[in-house]
Write a protein that holds these residues in place. Structure first.
Motif, PDB file in Angstrom:
ATOM      1  N   GLU A  19      -0.426  -8.672 -16.932  1.00 10.91           N
ATOM      2  CA  GLU A  19      -0.695  -7.466 -16.136  1.00 10.91           C
ATOM      3  C   GLU A  19       0.500  -7.149 -15.244  1.00 10.91           C
ATOM      4  OE1 GLU A  19      -5.501  -7.385 -15.759  1.00 10.91           O
ATOM      5  OE2 GLU A  19      -4.461  -8.491 -14.189  1.00 10.91           O
ATOM      6  N   GLY A  76       7.413 -23.589  -1.353  1.00 12.25           N
ATOM      7  CA  GLY A  76       6.227 -24.074  -2.063  1.00 12.25           C
ATOM      8  C   GLY A  76       5.887 -23.324  -3.320  1.00 12.25           C
ATOM      9  N   GLY A  84       4.618 -19.611  -2.267  1.00 10.82           N
ATOM     10  CA  GLY A  84       3.751 -19.895  -3.407  1.00 10.82           C
ATOM     11  C   GLY A  84       2.652 -20.862  -3.003  1.00 10.82           C
ATOM     12  N   TRP A  87      -4.649 -26.276 -13.012  1.00  6.03           N
ATOM     13  CA  TRP A  87      -4.476 -26.050 -14.448  1.00  6.03           C
ATOM     14  C   TRP A  87      -4.301 -27.332 -15.249  1.00  6.03           C
ATOM     15  CZ3 TRP A  87      -1.351 -20.903 -13.906  1.00  6.03           C
ATOM     16  CH2 TRP A  87      -2.274 -19.881 -13.653  1.00  6.03           C
ATOM     17  N   TYR A 123       7.232 -15.026 -13.667  1.00  7.59           N
ATOM     18  CA  TYR A 123       7.990 -13.775 -13.515  1.00  7.59           C
ATOM     19  C   TYR A 123       7.062 -12.576 -13.583  1.00  7.59           C
ATOM     20  CZ  TYR A 123      12.463 -16.052 -13.568  1.00  7.59           C
ATOM     21  OH  TYR A 123      13.541 -16.789 -13.197  1.00  7.59           O
ATOM     22  N   ALA A 177      -1.147 -25.724   0.086  1.00  9.40           N
ATOM     23  CA  ALA A 177      -1.664 -27.034  -0.356  1.00  9.40           C
ATOM     24  C   ALA A 177      -2.169 -27.839   0.840  1.00  9.40           C
ATOM     25  CB  ALA A 177      -0.573 -27.798  -1.098  1.00  9.40           C
ATOM     26  N   GLY A 211       8.419 -21.448  -9.008  1.00  6.70           N
ATOM     27  CA  GLY A 211       9.450 -20.478  -9.381  1.00  6.70           C
ATOM     28  C   GLY A 211       9.552 -20.222 -10.875  1.00  6.70           C
ATOM     29  N   TYR A 221     -13.870 -17.996 -10.264  1.00 11.05           N
ATOM     30  CA  TYR A 221     -13.386 -17.279  -9.070  1.00 11.05           C
ATOM     31  C   TYR A 221     -14.348 -17.434  -7.891  1.00 11.05           C
ATOM     32  CZ  TYR A 221      -9.157 -15.517 -11.053  1.00 11.05           C
ATOM     33  OH  TYR A 221      -7.895 -15.461 -11.579  1.00 11.05           O
ATOM     34  N   HIS A 233       0.568 -10.888  -6.144  1.00 12.80           N
ATOM     35  CA  HIS A 233      -0.458 -11.204  -7.147  1.00 12.80           C
ATOM     36  C   HIS A 233      -1.869 -10.850  -6.693  1.00 12.80           C
ATOM     37  CE1 HIS A 233       2.489 -14.280  -9.162  1.00 12.80           C
ATOM     38  NE2 HIS A 233       2.727 -13.042  -9.524  1.00 12.80           N
ATOM     39  N   ASN A 241      10.497 -27.629  -0.613  1.00 14.02           N
ATOM     40  CA  ASN A 241       9.565 -28.057  -1.657  1.00 14.02           C
ATOM     41  C   ASN A 241       9.749 -29.566  -1.810  1.00 14.02           C
ATOM     42  OD1 ASN A 241       8.265 -28.476  -4.277  1.00 14.02           O
ATOM     43  ND2 ASN A 241       8.486 -26.278  -4.621  1.00 14.02           N
ATOM     44  N   LYS A 293       7.582 -31.130   2.814  1.00 12.95           N
ATOM     45  CA  LYS A 293       6.409 -30.241   2.848  1.00 12.95           C
ATOM     46  C   LYS A 293       6.639 -29.116   3.847  1.00 12.95           C
ATOM     47  CE  LYS A 293       3.093 -33.736   1.466  1.00 12.95           C
ATOM     48  NZ  LYS A 293       1.803 -34.352   1.726  1.00 12.95           N
TER      49      LYS A 293
HETATM   50  C1  BJW Z   1       4.640 -27.818  -2.023  1.00  4.81           C
HETATM   51  C2  BJW Z   1       3.696 -28.531  -1.286  1.00  4.81           C
HETATM   52  C3  BJW Z   1       3.860 -28.562   0.130  1.00  4.81           C
HETATM   53  C4  BJW Z   1       3.165 -28.658  -3.412  1.00  4.81           C
HETATM   54  N1  BJW Z   1       4.880 -27.913   0.690  1.00  4.81           N
HETATM   55  N2  BJW Z   1       5.639 -27.189  -1.444  1.00  4.81           N
HETATM   56  C5  BJW Z   1       8.028 -16.134 -21.171  1.00  4.81           C
HETATM   57  C6  BJW Z   1       9.155 -16.123 -20.367  1.00  4.81           C
HETATM   58  C7  BJW Z   1       9.177 -15.416 -19.164  1.00  4.81           C
HETATM   59  C8  BJW Z   1       8.059 -14.700 -18.762  1.00  4.81           C
HETATM   60  C9  BJW Z   1       6.940 -14.711 -19.558  1.00  4.81           C
HETATM   61  C10 BJW Z   1       6.926 -15.411 -20.752  1.00  4.81           C
HETATM   62  N3  BJW Z   1       5.704 -15.261 -21.308  1.00  4.81           N
HETATM   63  C11 BJW Z   1       4.945 -14.493 -20.484  1.00  4.81           C
HETATM   64  C12 BJW Z   1       5.701 -14.135 -19.428  1.00  4.81           C
HETATM   65  C13 BJW Z   1       5.286 -13.297 -18.299  1.00  4.81           C
HETATM   66  C14 BJW Z   1       4.375 -14.052 -17.374  1.00  4.81           C
HETATM   67  C15 BJW Z   1       5.079 -15.348 -16.920  1.00  4.81           C
HETATM   68  O1  BJW Z   1       5.880 -15.375 -16.016  1.00  4.81           O
HETATM   69  N4  BJW Z   1       4.753 -16.460 -17.573  1.00  4.81           N
HETATM   70  C16 BJW Z   1       5.409 -17.743 -17.311  1.00  4.81           C
HETATM   71  C17 BJW Z   1       4.398 -18.734 -16.740  1.00  4.81           C
HETATM   72  C18 BJW Z   1       6.016 -18.224 -18.585  1.00  4.81           C
HETATM   73  N5  BJW Z   1       4.162 -13.174 -16.245  1.00  4.81           N
HETATM   74  C19 BJW Z   1       3.205 -12.248 -16.243  1.00  4.81           C
HETATM   75  O2  BJW Z   1       2.413 -12.130 -17.164  1.00  4.81           O
HETATM   76  C20 BJW Z   1       3.175 -11.327 -15.048  1.00  4.81           C
HETATM   77  N6  BJW Z   1       3.123  -9.976 -15.449  1.00  4.81           N
HETATM   78  C21 BJW Z   1       4.085  -9.425 -16.182  1.00  4.81           C
HETATM   79  O3  BJW Z   1       5.056 -10.042 -16.593  1.00  4.81           O
HETATM   80  O4  BJW Z   1       3.878  -8.087 -16.411  1.00  4.81           O
HETATM   81  C22 BJW Z   1       4.744  -7.419 -17.340  1.00  4.81           C
HETATM   82  C23 BJW Z   1       4.013  -7.292 -18.642  1.00  4.81           C
HETATM   83  C24 BJW Z   1       2.948  -6.432 -18.735  1.00  4.81           C
HETATM   84  C25 BJW Z   1       2.305  -6.273 -19.961  1.00  4.81           C
HETATM   85  C26 BJW Z   1       2.703  -7.033 -21.049  1.00  4.81           C
HETATM   86  C27 BJW Z   1       3.742  -7.942 -20.918  1.00  4.81           C
HETATM   87  C28 BJW Z   1       4.417  -8.071 -19.700  1.00  4.81           C
HETATM   88  C29 BJW Z   1       1.926 -11.562 -14.214  1.00  4.81           C
HETATM   89  C30 BJW Z   1       1.900 -12.918 -13.603  1.00  4.81           C
HETATM   90  C31 BJW Z   1       0.578 -13.124 -12.858  1.00  4.81           C
HETATM   91  C32 BJW Z   1       0.457 -14.539 -12.322  1.00  4.81           C
HETATM   92  N7  BJW Z   1      -0.863 -14.733 -11.851  1.00  4.81           N
HETATM   93  C33 BJW Z   1      -1.220 -16.022 -11.274  1.00  4.81           C
HETATM   94  C34 BJW Z   1      -2.769 -16.083 -11.099  1.00  4.81           C
HETATM   95  C35 BJW Z   1      -3.202 -15.226  -9.909  1.00  4.81           C
HETATM   96  C36 BJW Z   1      -4.685 -15.143  -9.802  1.00  4.81           C
HETATM   97  C37 BJW Z   1      -5.366 -16.451  -9.509  1.00  4.81           C
HETATM   98  O5  BJW Z   1      -4.995 -17.183  -8.576  1.00  4.81           O
HETATM   99  O6  BJW Z   1      -6.324 -16.770 -10.216  1.00  4.81           O
HETATM  100  O7  BJW Z   1      -0.560 -16.218 -10.013  1.00  4.81           O
HETATM  101  S1  BJW Z   1      -0.632 -17.403 -12.227  1.00  4.81           S
HETATM  102  C38 BJW Z   1      -0.308 -18.459 -10.867  1.00  4.81           C
HETATM  103  O8  BJW Z   1       1.103 -18.802 -10.861  1.00  4.81           O
HETATM  104  C39 BJW Z   1      -0.571 -17.621  -9.614  1.00  4.81           C
HETATM  105  C40 BJW Z   1       0.618 -17.962  -8.758  1.00  4.81           C
HETATM  106  O9  BJW Z   1       0.838 -16.963  -7.795  1.00  4.81           O
HETATM  107  C41 BJW Z   1       1.721 -18.132  -9.760  1.00  4.81           C
HETATM  108  C42 BJW Z   1       2.881 -18.960  -9.278  1.00  4.81           C
HETATM  109  O10 BJW Z   1       2.485 -20.267  -8.985  1.00  4.81           O
HETATM  110  P1  BJW Z   1       3.101 -21.028  -7.734  1.00  4.81           P
HETATM  111  O11 BJW Z   1       2.684 -20.357  -6.495  1.00  4.81           O
HETATM  112  O12 BJW Z   1       4.550 -21.213  -7.922  1.00  4.81           O
HETATM  113  O13 BJW Z   1       2.299 -22.424  -7.792  1.00  4.81           O
HETATM  114  P2  BJW Z   1       2.594 -23.734  -8.643  1.00  4.81           P
HETATM  115  O14 BJW Z   1       1.327 -24.519  -8.700  1.00  4.81           O
HETATM  116  O15 BJW Z   1       3.227 -23.404  -9.944  1.00  4.81           O
HETATM  117  O16 BJW Z   1       3.672 -24.533  -7.785  1.00  4.81           O
HETATM  118  C43 BJW Z   1       3.376 -25.091  -6.529  1.00  4.81           C
HETATM  119  C44 BJW Z   1       4.666 -25.637  -5.918  1.00  4.81           C
HETATM  120  O17 BJW Z   1       4.386 -26.080  -4.614  1.00  4.81           O
HETATM  121  C45 BJW Z   1       5.257 -26.838  -6.682  1.00  4.81           C
HETATM  122  O18 BJW Z   1       6.643 -26.623  -6.881  1.00  4.81           O
HETATM  123  C46 BJW Z   1       5.027 -28.018  -5.713  1.00  4.81           C
HETATM  124  O19 BJW Z   1       6.060 -29.004  -5.796  1.00  4.81           O
HETATM  125  C47 BJW Z   1       5.041 -27.321  -4.387  1.00  4.81           C
HETATM  126  N8  BJW Z   1       4.283 -27.987  -3.297  1.00  4.81           N
HETATM  127  N9  BJW Z   1       2.793 -29.113  -2.110  1.00  4.81           N
HETATM  128  C48 BJW Z   1       5.767 -27.285  -0.080  1.00  4.81           C
HETATM  129  N10 BJW Z   1       2.981 -29.256   0.935  1.00  4.81           N
END
Ligand code: BJW
Ligand code: ZN
Length: 255
Positions: free
Chosen positions: A166, A190, A25, A44, A196, A30, A193, A69, A121, A216, A233
Motif C-alpha cells: 500500500e 530503533g 521505529g 513476526w 521502504y 520496545a 531500516g 489488531y 505507517h 540501536n 537502547k
Molecule cells: C531497539 C531497541 C531499543 C530493539 N532501543 N532500538 C523488495 C525490495 C524493496 C522493497 C520491497 C521489496 N518487496 C516489497 C517491497 C516494498 C515493501 C518493503 O519495503 N518490503 C521489505 C520488507 C522488503 N514496502 C511496502 O510495501 C510499502 N509500500 C510500498 O512500497 O508502496 C509502493 C507500492 C504500492 C503498490 C504496489 C507496490 C509498491 C508499505 C510498507 C508498510 C509497512 N507496514 C508495517 C506494518 C504496519 C501496521 C502494523 O503495525 O500492523 O510497518 S511492516 C512493519 O515494519 C511496520 C513497521 O513500521 C515497519 C518497520 O519496522 P521497524 O520499525 O524497523 O521494526 P523492526 O522490528 O524491523 O526493528 C526494530 C529495531 O529496533 C531493531 O533494529 C532492533 O535492534 C531495535 N531495537 N530494542 C533501540 N530498546
C-alpha cells in the motif's frame, strides 16, 4: 563510527544545530513493552506478515486480521511513553525545531509531548470503512462484533495502518522528506531500516548534509550511512544526550 559510548562529536554537532529530525521505529517503543516486528522477540517470529499485514489477507480472513489488531490495540492502549519518547519531546525545549518522523502506529510520541509528528505507517487508534471511508474511533469498534461493519454502508472497517503493497500517506511522506532535507542533525532510532520507502528518509537526510546519528543495540543497513552509530537502547542513550546537552546549553549549571 560505531561505538558503545556517546562521542563528543554528537554534542559538538548538536550544540550548533537548529533543526533536529528523528526517524523512529519499533525499537523506541520496545521499552514500553510493545513488541518489535523482527528479531528474536519480534511478533513476526510468531505471525507471518504476509498473512496479516496486507490487504488481500484482510479480505480473505478479516476476522483473523481483526483479532490480531484488537490484541495489539489493547497492548498499545495500556502502554506508556518511555524515557526515550520523553527525551525526544524534551528536545523541543532546547532546539528551534524538532520534527519526529515515525514508522510507529502507537501514538506514543504525541502522548510523550512531541508536537510535530509525521506518521508514515498510519495510527492504530484510527479505523475507516474500506467502502465509504467513514472513520471510526476504537471505542466504537472494540465494543461491537469482529470484524466490524460500517454503520453507514455495511462495508468492512479496517485499522488505519499501512500494509505491505500500500502507498504511504503522501502528505506525511512529503513532510518527512522535507524534514530530512532541512535537518542539521538527524537521528535514526530503533529501526531495522529495511522497510521502504520509509527507510529512504535517513538516506535523504545524509545526502542533504545532515549529521546522522543512529541509536540501536545492533547495526542495521542504515549504519553504513550514519556518521555515528551508538550501540545501545534509546531509553538510556537519549536521556543521557539530553541531560548533557542541557548542561552544555546552561553553561554546566545543571551538572
Ligand atoms: C531497539 C531497541 C531499543 C530493539 N532501543 N532500538 C523488495 C525490495 C524493496 C522493497 C520491497 C521489496 N518487496 C516489497 C517491497 C516494498 C515493501 C518493503 O519495503 N518490503 C521489505 C520488507 C522488503 N514496502 C511496502 O510495501 C510499502 N509500500 C510500498 O512500497 O508502496 C509502493 C507500492 C504500492 C503498490 C504496489 C507496490 C509498491 C508499505 C510498507 C508498510 C509497512 N507496514 C508495517 C506494518 C504496519 C501496521 C502494523 O503495525 O500492523 O510497518 S511492516 C512493519 O515494519 C511496520 C513497521 O513500521 C515497519 C518497520 O519496522 P521497524 O520499525 O524497523 O521494526 P523492526 O522490528 O524491523 O526493528 C526494530 C529495531 O529496533 C531493531 O533494529 C532492533 O535492534 C531495535 N531495537 N530494542 C533501540 N530498546
Ligand atoms: Zn462505509
Amino acid at each position: 563510527m560505531i561505538t558503545e559510548t556517546i562521542p563528543q562529536i554528537v554534542y559538538d554537532k548538536l550544540s550548533t544545530a537548529r533543526v533536529i529530525a528523528a526517524f523512529t521505529g519499533a525499537g523506541i517503543s520496545a521499552e514500553s513493552n510493545i513488541p518489535t516486528f523482527r528479531g528474536d522477540e519480534g511478533i513476526w517470529t510468531k505471525f507471518k506478515p504476509e498473512e496479516l499485514a496486507n490487504f488481500d489477507a484482510f479480505m480473505k480472513n478479516p476476522k483473523l486480521v481483526w483479532e490480531w489488531y484488537s490484541a495489539r490495540k489493547k497492548i498499545i492502549h495500556e502502554a506508556q511513553p518511555n524515557p526515550g519518547h520523553r527525551a525526544l519531546a524534551e528536545l523541543e525545549n532546547i532546539f528551534d525545531e524538532v520534527i519526529i518522523v515515525t514508522q510507529n502506529i502507537d501514538n506514543l510520541h504525541r502522548r510523550a509531548g512531541s508536537t510535530c509528528v509525521h506518521e508514515l505507517h498510519g495510527n492504530i487508534e484510527r479505523n475507516y470503512c474500506i467502502k465509504c471511508s467513514k472513520t471510526y474511533t476504537d471505542d466504537a469498534i472494540l465494543s461491537g462484533e469482529i470484524p466490524p461493519k460500517c454503520e453507514k454502508c455495511g462495508g468492512l472497517v479496517r485499522p488505519d495502518v499501512v500494509w505491505f503493497g500500500e502507498f504511504l500517506p503522501q502528505d506525511e511522506f512529503t513532510a518527512s522528506e522535507e524534514a530530512a532535507q532541512r535537518s542539521d542533525v538527524f537521528f535514526s532510532l530503533g529501526t531495522s531500516g529495511i522497510v521502504y520507502p520509509a527507510a529512504s528518509i535517513p538516506q535523504i537526510a545524509k545526502y542533504s548534509g545532515a549529521f546522522v546519528i543512529e541509536i540501536n543495540p545492533e547495526t542495521t543497513p542504515l549504519t553504513e550511512i550514519a556518521d555515528v552509530t551508538i550501540l545501545g537502547k534509546t531509553g538510556s542513550v537519549l536521556p543521557e544526550i539530553v541531560h548533557r546537552l542541557r548542561s552544555i546549553k546552561t553553561g554546566g549549571k545543571q551538572d
